[in-house]
Design a protein around this motif. Structure first.
Motif, PDB file in Angstrom:
ATOM      1  N   ARG A   1       5.332  -9.771   4.333  1.00  0.00           N
ATOM      2  CA  ARG A   1       3.806 -10.231   4.795  1.00  0.00           C
ATOM      3  C   ARG A   1       3.315 -11.487   4.168  1.00  0.00           C
ATOM      4  O   ARG A   1       3.841 -11.955   3.175  1.00  0.00           O
TER       5      ARG A   1
ATOM      6  N   ARG B   1       6.745  -2.413   6.616  1.00  0.00           N
ATOM      7  CA  ARG B   1       5.472  -2.871   6.997  1.00  0.00           C
ATOM      8  C   ARG B   1       5.399  -2.987   8.609  1.00  0.00           C
ATOM      9  O   ARG B   1       4.754  -3.755   8.944  1.00  0.00           O
TER      10      ARG B   1
ATOM     11  N   THR C   1      -2.946 -11.061  -8.962  1.00  0.00           N
ATOM     12  CA  THR C   1      -2.458 -11.554  -7.676  1.00  0.00           C
ATOM     13  C   THR C   1      -3.434 -12.107  -6.914  1.00  0.00           C
ATOM     14  O   THR C   1      -4.854 -12.188  -7.110  1.00  0.00           O
TER      15      THR C   1
ATOM     16  N   LYS D   1      10.394 -12.327   3.638  1.00  0.00           N
ATOM     17  CA  LYS D   1       8.916 -12.088   3.497  1.00  0.00           C
ATOM     18  C   LYS D   1       8.652 -10.799   4.385  1.00  0.00           C
ATOM     19  O   LYS D   1       8.960 -10.837   5.617  1.00  0.00           O
TER      20      LYS D   1
ATOM     21  N   LEU E   1      12.046  -2.284  -0.498  1.00  0.00           N
ATOM     22  CA  LEU E   1      10.623  -2.694  -0.354  1.00  0.00           C
ATOM     23  C   LEU E   1      10.204  -1.673   0.759  1.00  0.00           C
ATOM     24  O   LEU E   1      11.109  -1.379   1.911  1.00  0.00           O
TER      25      LEU E   1
ATOM     26  N   ILE F   1       8.402  -8.890  -4.913  1.00  0.00           N
ATOM     27  CA  ILE F   1       6.815  -8.683  -4.805  1.00  0.00           C
ATOM     28  C   ILE F   1       6.695  -7.384  -3.818  1.00  0.00           C
ATOM     29  O   ILE F   1       6.927  -7.427  -2.508  1.00  0.00           O
ATOM     30  N   SER F   2       6.006  -6.484  -4.366  1.00  0.00           N
ATOM     31  CA  SER F   2       6.018  -5.252  -3.435  1.00  0.00           C
ATOM     32  C   SER F   2       4.331  -4.805  -3.245  1.00  0.00           C
ATOM     33  O   SER F   2       3.768  -5.067  -4.423  1.00  0.00           O
ATOM     34  N   PRO F   3       4.153  -4.170  -2.167  1.00  0.00           N
ATOM     35  CA  PRO F   3       2.772  -3.822  -2.175  1.00  0.00           C
ATOM     36  C   PRO F   3       2.422  -2.394  -3.031  1.00  0.00           C
ATOM     37  O   PRO F   3       1.217  -2.165  -3.429  1.00  0.00           O
TER      38      PRO F   3
ATOM     39  N   SER G   1       4.203  -5.424  -8.562  1.00  0.00           N
ATOM     40  CA  SER G   1       3.266  -4.536  -7.802  1.00  0.00           C
ATOM     41  C   SER G   1       1.962  -5.174  -7.672  1.00  0.00           C
ATOM     42  O   SER G   1       1.242  -5.138  -8.514  1.00  0.00           O
ATOM     43  N   ILE G   2       1.690  -5.394  -6.305  1.00  0.00           N
ATOM     44  CA  ILE G   2       0.284  -5.808  -6.024  1.00  0.00           C
ATOM     45  C   ILE G   2      -0.601  -4.508  -6.120  1.00  0.00           C
ATOM     46  O   ILE G   2      -1.730  -4.970  -6.736  1.00  0.00           O
TER      47      ILE G   2
ATOM     48  N   GLU H   1       4.459 -10.913   0.169  1.00  0.00           N
ATOM     49  CA  GLU H   1       5.565  -9.707  -0.412  1.00  0.00           C
ATOM     50  C   GLU H   1       6.918 -10.144   0.334  1.00  0.00           C
ATOM     51  O   GLU H   1       6.955 -10.459   1.275  1.00  0.00           O
TER      52      GLU H   1
ATOM     53  N   THR I   1      -1.032 -12.681  -1.894  1.00  0.00           N
ATOM     54  CA  THR I   1       0.284 -12.971  -2.566  1.00  0.00           C
ATOM     55  C   THR I   1       1.270 -12.472  -1.720  1.00  0.00           C
ATOM     56  O   THR I   1       1.261 -11.312  -1.183  1.00  0.00           O
TER      57      THR I   1
END
Length: 535
Positions: free
Chosen positions: A535, A458, A109, A533, A455, A190-192, A87-88, A118, A116
Motif C-alpha cells: 500500500r 490487501r 507512523t 509495497k 504480510l 512494515i505491516s498493517p 506494526s502500524i 506497507e 506510512t
C-alpha cells in the motif's frame, strides 16, 4: 508572579510556583503532537524529558559518603543479521535475529492522509544527524532511510498514535540504541498488523555454494605446509575475502605495470626521436657520398677518354709520349678518386641501412610500449572491477520472485546483478508476500537457517481504492487466500543455472521475497534494494 515570590521569600517560603508552572508548560509543549511531519520534517525533535525528582537535602549530601563507582558492563551485541518488523496497528517496532526478539519499542507512523507505506524494505542510508531539505532544515537525529521517496526511521515525538507524514518516529533512547544496532542492507517489514517471524526449512530455499581453496604450492626445498596440503572449503563470505585479497594484489600489480609501461613509453619516445635524427643524418651522408661518387665516376670517365684519345697529328714524336703520360696519370688519379668515393658511398649506404633498422626497431619498441600500456590500463580496470565485485560479495544478496512479472530479480549491495525468467504454478491463485531471511548457519557453517515474515494480503482494499479512483484494473486480482510460505516456495520454479549464480553469493543476511507483486517504484536503478509495497 515575581511579586508573589518576593512575599514568599520574606516569609521564608521557597518559591516553587513559577518553576512548577514552567515545567508544566514545557511538558505540555512536549506532549503536544502538533502538525504531523514527513521524512525530513520533524521540527520538535527533542529527547524526552526525564521524570522530575526531588533533590536530596543539602545536609544529607554533605554527610553522605561517596558510593563506590559501579563498573559499567556493556551489553553484548546481538547476533547478526538483524531485521525490523513495524506494526502500524500496534504502533510498535520489533527487532529480531535468529534467536527471536532482540528489542522492542513504541513508534509513531503516518497519520490518515499521509500513511506510512506497507511492504518489505531495506535500510538504504544512515545519517547520525540529518536535516530536512523540505521543512525548514529541521533536525532528524539517528535517521535511517528506507525509501528515497521520503520515508525513514528517526528520533521524533511519539505521542502513542500515528502523527507523522509517513516517517517512523522513534523515542529518543531507542533511536540512539537502534542506530548502534542496525546496518545498511538489513531488512525492514512494515505491516498493517502485528506479524512475527517464524523459522522455516524448505528444499526450495537456496543454499550457499562452498568454494574450493586450492592447496598451497610446495616450498622451494620440496616441503609442503601440512595444514594447507589439502583443498579447503570456503563459504561465500570467506571466499569473497580471498577474492578481495587477490583482486587488491592484482590491482596493485596492474597499476605498477601501467606505471612501468608509461615510463617505457617515455623512454621509447626519446629513442625514436634519436633514431629519427640518426636516420636523417645517415640519409644526408649517403646522399653526399652518392653525389661525390657520381662526380668521381664522371671525372674518371673523362680522364679515361682523354688517355685513350690518339695523339694529335701536329704533335712531334718527341712530345707525344709526354702527353700520353699526363693523361695516364690523370686517369689513374681519377680511378683512385672514384674507388674512394665508391667506398665512401658503400659505407654511407651501410650506415643508412643500419639507421633505418635502428629507427624501425625503436618504432617497434615504442609501439610495443604503447600496447603494453593499453593492456596494463585494461588490466587495472579489470582488477579494479574484480575488487569491486569481490567487495560486493560481502554484502547481503536480495532475490525477488514476482508472480506479476514472471521474473526473478537479483541484487547485492543495493546494486542490480541480473534478472531471469521464473515460472509460477497455478498463477491464478494468490501467492501472497513472504520475506525469507538467512539468519544463521548450521551444519558446521555449510548451510543456512531461515526465518520468514509473511504480510497479510490487501487485495480487497486495493481493489476498493482503485474503484474509488476510477482506475482500470491493470491485472486480475488473484483468487483465493494467499499461499503459506511453504506453499509459495512449492509453486515457484527457477532454472538451475540461476540458482547456482545465487548460491555463489548467498550468505548471512541474504533474503528472498516471493510475492504476487512486482518490484515497487522504490526499487531504483542503483542505491536501492528490491522492495515490495502492498500500500
Amino acid at each position: 508572579m515575581s511579586r508573589v515570590c518576593a512575599v514568599a521569600r520574606r516569609r521564608g517560603v521557597a518559591c516553587v510556583v513559577s518553576g512548577f508552572a514552567a515545567a508544566f508548560a514545557a511538558s505540555a509543549l512536549w506532549l503536544e503532537p502538533g502538525p504531523a511531519l514527513a521524512f525530513g520534517e520533524d521540527v520538535a525533535l527533542q529527547p524526552e524529558p526525564p521524570a522530575a525528582e526531588a533533590p536530596p537535602a543539602r545536609k544529607a549530601r554533605r554527610r553522605a559518603k561517596p558510593a563506590a563507582r559501579e563498573k559499567r558492563v556493556e551489553a553484548p551485541s546481538p547476533d547478526r543479521p538483524l531485521f525490523a518488523v513495524i506494526s502500524i496497528g500496534n504502533q510498535s517496532i520489533s527487532i529480531y535475529n535468529h534467536n527471536g526478539l532482540v528489542e522492542r519499542s513504541m513508534v509513531s507512523t503516518g497519520m490518515p492522509g499521509h500513511p506510512t507505506p506497507e511492504g518489505m524494505f531495506t535500510i538504504i542510508g544512515r545519517e547520525r544527524m540529518h536535516h530536512s531539505n523540505l521543512y525548514s532544515n529541521a533536525p532528524m537525529p539517528f535517521m535511517q532511510r528506507i525509501t528515497w521517496s521520503g520515508v525513514a526511521m528517526h528520533l521524533g515525538v511519539v505521542p502513542g498514535h500515528p502523527a507523522s507524514h509517513g516517517c517512523i518516529r522513534l523515542p529518543g533512547g531507542f533511536a540512539s540504541k537502534l542506530w548502534g544496532l542496525t546496518r545498511i542492507g538489513e531488512r525492514v517489514v512494515i505491516s498493517p498488523h502485528e506479524v512475527a517471524p517464524t523459522e522455516i526449512s524448505h528444499p526450495s530455499l537456496p543454499s550457499p555454494k562452498m568454494q574450493i581453496e586450492a592447496a598451497a604450492e610446495p616450498a622451494t626445498d620440496g616441503a609442503t605446509v601440512s595444514d594447507a596440503s589439502e583443498p579447503k572449503l570456503l563459504d561465500p563470505r570467506k571466499f569473497a575475502d580471498r577474492l578481495i585479497v587477490k583482486a587488491a594484489a592484482d590491482t596493485a600489480a596492474a597499476a605498477q605495470a601501467a606505471k612501468d609501461a608509461d615510463a617505457a613509453i617515455a623512454g621509447a619516445r626519446q629513442n625514436v626521436a634519436r633514431a629519427a635524427a640518426d636516420l636523417r643524418a645517415a640519409e644526408a651522408a649517403q646522399a653526399s657520398a652518392k653525389s661525390k661518387a657520381e662526380a668521381a665516376a664522371k671525372s674518371f670517365e673523362t680522364a679515361r677518354t682523354a688517355a685513350e684519345r690518339p695523339a694529335v697529328a701536329s704533335a712531334t714524336p718527341e712530345t707525344a709520349p709526354v702527353s700520353d703520360g699526363k693523361a695516364e696519370a690523370a686517369k689513374e688519379a681519377a680511378a683512385v678518386a672514384k674507388t674512394s668515393a665508391e667506398a665512401a658511398l658503400a659505407e654511407a649506404t651501410t650506415q643508412l641501412d643500419a639507421a633505418k633498422a635502428a629507427s624501425a626497431a625503436r618504432a617497434a619498441e615504442f609501439s610495443d610500449a604503447v600496447r603494453r600500456s593499453k593492456e596494463a590500463t585494461l588490466a587495472v580496470a579489470a582488477a579494479s572491477k574484480a575488487e569491486k565485485d569481490a567487495r560486493l560479495r560481502t554484502t547481503p544478496i536480495s532475490v525477488l520472485v514476482s508472480k506479476k512479472d514472471r521474473k526473478v530479480y537479483v541484487r547485492q549491495g543495493l546494486t542490480p546483478l541480473f534478472e531471469a525468467p521464473a515460472t509460477i504454478r497455478d498463477p491464478e491463485m494468490a501467492l501472497g508476500s513472504h520475506l525469507f531471511i538467512a539468519t544463521a548457519t548450521e551444519n558446521g557453517g555449510k548451510d543456512l537457517k531461515w526465518s520468514v515474515v509473511s504480510l497479510p494480503a490487501r487485495y480487497a482494499e486495493a481493489r476498493s481504492e482503485r474503484r474509488k479512483k476510477g482506475l482500470v484494473e491493470e491485472r486480475s486480482i488473484s483468487r483465493g487466500p494467499a499461499s503459506s510460505p511453504a506453499e509459495a516456495l512449492d509453486r515457484i520454479e527457477i532454472a538451475q543455472d540461476v540458482r547456482d549464480r545465487i548460491a555463489e553469493r548467498l550468505w548471512l543476511g541474504g533474503s528472498l521475497i516471493v510475492s504476487d507483486q512486482p518490484p515497487s517504484v522504490e526499487t531504483g536503478a542503483v542505491g536501492t534494494d528490491l522492495t515490495v509495497k502492498l500500500r
